[in-house]
Enzyme design. Structure first.
Site, PDB file in Angstrom:
ATOM      1  CB  SER A   1       9.625   3.990 -28.865  1.00 27.90           C
ATOM      2  OG  SER A   1      10.806   4.700 -28.728  1.00 27.90           O
TER       3      SER A   1
ATOM      4  CD  GLU B   1       7.061  12.651 -28.935  1.00 20.93           C
ATOM      5  OE1 GLU B   1       7.188  12.094 -27.982  1.00 20.93           O
ATOM      6  OE2 GLU B   1       6.767  14.004 -29.083  1.00 20.93           O
TER       7      GLU B   1
ATOM      8  CE1 TYR C   1      -3.307  15.570 -21.349  1.00 20.68           C
ATOM      9  CE2 TYR C   1      -1.898  17.370 -20.174  1.00 20.68           C
ATOM     10  CZ  TYR C   1      -3.241  16.420 -20.289  1.00 20.68           C
ATOM     11  OH  TYR C   1      -4.232  16.424 -19.453  1.00 20.68           O
TER      12      TYR C   1
ATOM     13  NE  ARG D   1       8.321  22.991 -16.651  1.00 14.85           N
ATOM     14  CZ  ARG D   1       9.077  23.903 -17.007  1.00 14.85           C
ATOM     15  NH1 ARG D   1      10.242  24.369 -15.940  1.00 14.85           N
ATOM     16  NH2 ARG D   1       9.034  24.372 -18.300  1.00 14.85           N
TER      17      ARG D   1
ATOM     18  CG  ASP E   1       6.850  23.221 -23.250  1.00 14.52           C
ATOM     19  OD1 ASP E   1       8.046  23.220 -22.660  1.00 14.52           O
ATOM     20  OD2 ASP E   1       6.691  22.702 -24.496  1.00 14.52           O
TER      21      ASP E   1
ATOM     22  CG  ASP F   1      19.446  20.102 -17.942  1.00 13.72           C
ATOM     23  OD1 ASP F   1      18.199  20.505 -17.625  1.00 13.72           O
ATOM     24  OD2 ASP F   1      19.740  19.581 -19.034  1.00 13.72           O
TER      25      ASP F   1
ATOM     26  CG  PHE G   1       9.610  21.643 -33.359  1.00 11.75           C
ATOM     27  CD1 PHE G   1       8.485  22.405 -33.187  1.00 11.75           C
ATOM     28  CD2 PHE G   1       9.740  20.882 -34.534  1.00 11.75           C
ATOM     29  CE1 PHE G   1       7.268  22.198 -33.627  1.00 11.75           C
ATOM     30  CE2 PHE G   1       8.478  20.312 -34.901  1.00 11.75           C
ATOM     31  CZ  PHE G   1       7.425  21.170 -34.637  1.00 11.75           C
TER      32      PHE G   1
ATOM     33  CG  HIS H   1      11.298   8.090 -28.820  1.00 11.29           C
ATOM     34  ND1 HIS H   1       9.914   7.207 -28.542  1.00 11.29           N
ATOM     35  CD2 HIS H   1      10.560   9.233 -28.560  1.00 11.29           C
ATOM     36  CE1 HIS H   1       9.021   8.009 -28.235  1.00 11.29           C
ATOM     37  NE2 HIS H   1       9.342   9.390 -28.281  1.00 11.29           N
TER      38      HIS H   1
END
Length: 314
Positions: free
Chosen positions: A29, A31, A63, A121, A123, A174, A232, A282
């Site tokens: 997949s 992104e 997003y 959630r 950033d 976590d 990142f 991914h």
């Protein structure tokens, strides 16, 4: 835990050329992020068209913090769903939005034919600030997953952090957070990028020990810009090994060589993950196709020819 068949695969990987005659049984997949300009839009669609023939399981679009890319994300996801053969997944976060606002965005995706949400959630809008839930919003990703489950029968992916989320107290917290997201109804987890296969395998074992049986898909970031990757990594808690910094020294003015080194590193890690039983990868493409395409090819995947256009009857 590593099975006997995986140990045999690892032995074969060591004794034969790393990528010789792989079965091509992996799925992938990809992104992307929503483009800001017309030129970036062209680059995105060039990458999409290059990677589409590999038949990805799905492609996702990110997003921005606080919904800052909401319209651009929606436009990109809807266009992928409408104009390609690929299933599009839309990222959705809890940041700076009420439950009603988030539900409305999710419902708009459903109406556009999108059936997969990556629930996060998110950033905070200000880098380095602590996350504060919207007073009328979802307090975390687990609550968002539960809310989405009440709206429509979405396929839902969530995030996982092999090297610890920056806001987590410890590894136990976590894993507990991941379990809450899975128990709320998520279908799978996709990890943040990492550069040590061992980090992924240790995390996968901890998750299994905690009763998490869902798929945990490794997120792969082919590094072509070390400075950007370091930025990142600082935001998401990933570790960049010192040897990787040294390996890219002197390549700033040699983009093609940097690409070759980046592809080699990411492909080697994917091969080790494959030897450990991973069959879904991914890729964080950064809207560029070449590195991800090359690694997929090494993993035994082959681009499928486009279907011939239908011929109208005379």
């Amino acid at each position: 835990m590593i099975s006997v068949s995986q140990l045999e695969e690892a032995r074969r990987a060591l004794e034969a050329p790393l990528f010789a005659d792989l079965a091509g049984d992996s799925v992938v997949s990809f992104e992307f992020f929503p483009p800001k300009t017309e030129k970036m839009e062209e680059a995105l669609w060039e990458a999409i068209k290059t990677l589409e023939p590999l038949g990805p399981r799905f492609v996702s679009v990110t997003y921005g913090a606080g919904g800052s890319t909401r319209e651009r994300t929606h436009a990109s996801v809807a266009r992928i769903q409408r104009e390609t053969s690929m299933a599009a997944a839309a990222h959705l976060t809890c940041v700076d939005a009420s439950r009603d606002e988030i539900d409305a965005v999710a419902d708009a995706y459903w109406q556009a034919g999108v059936r997969h949400i990556v629930a996060l959630r998110g950033d905070p809008p200000v880098a380095g600030a602590r996350f504060v839930p919207h007073p009328a919003g979802y307090e975390n990703a687990a609550a968002l997953v539960a809310g989405l489950r009440k709206l429509h029968p979405f396929e839902i992916s969530v995030a996982a952090y092999p090297e610890l989320h920056p806001d987590s107290a410890d590894a136990v917290a976590d894993i507990d957070n991941l379990k809450r997201k899975m128990d709320a109804g998520a279908n799978r987890a996709i990890t943040q990028f990492f550069f040590s296969p061992e980090a992924y395998f240790r995390f996968r074992d901890r998750a299994a020990a905690a009763g998490i049986g869902a798929e945990i898909v490794p997120g792969i970031l082919p590094v072509s810009n070390v400075a950007q990757t370091r930025k990142f990594a600082g935001m998401c808690g990933a570790e960049i090994p010192a040897w990787m910094d040294r390996l890219f020294e002197g390549l700033d003015d040699h983009p093609p060589a940097r690409q070759l080194v980046a592809a080699t590193l990411a492909a080697e890690m994917c091969r080790k993950l494959y030897a450990g039983g991973v069959r879904h990868f991914h890729f964080y493409t950064l809207n560029r196709a070449e590195l991800s395409f090359a690694i997929c090819h090494l993993l035994g995947l082959r681009a499928k020819p486009a279907a011939a256009p239908a011929v109208a009857a005379a």
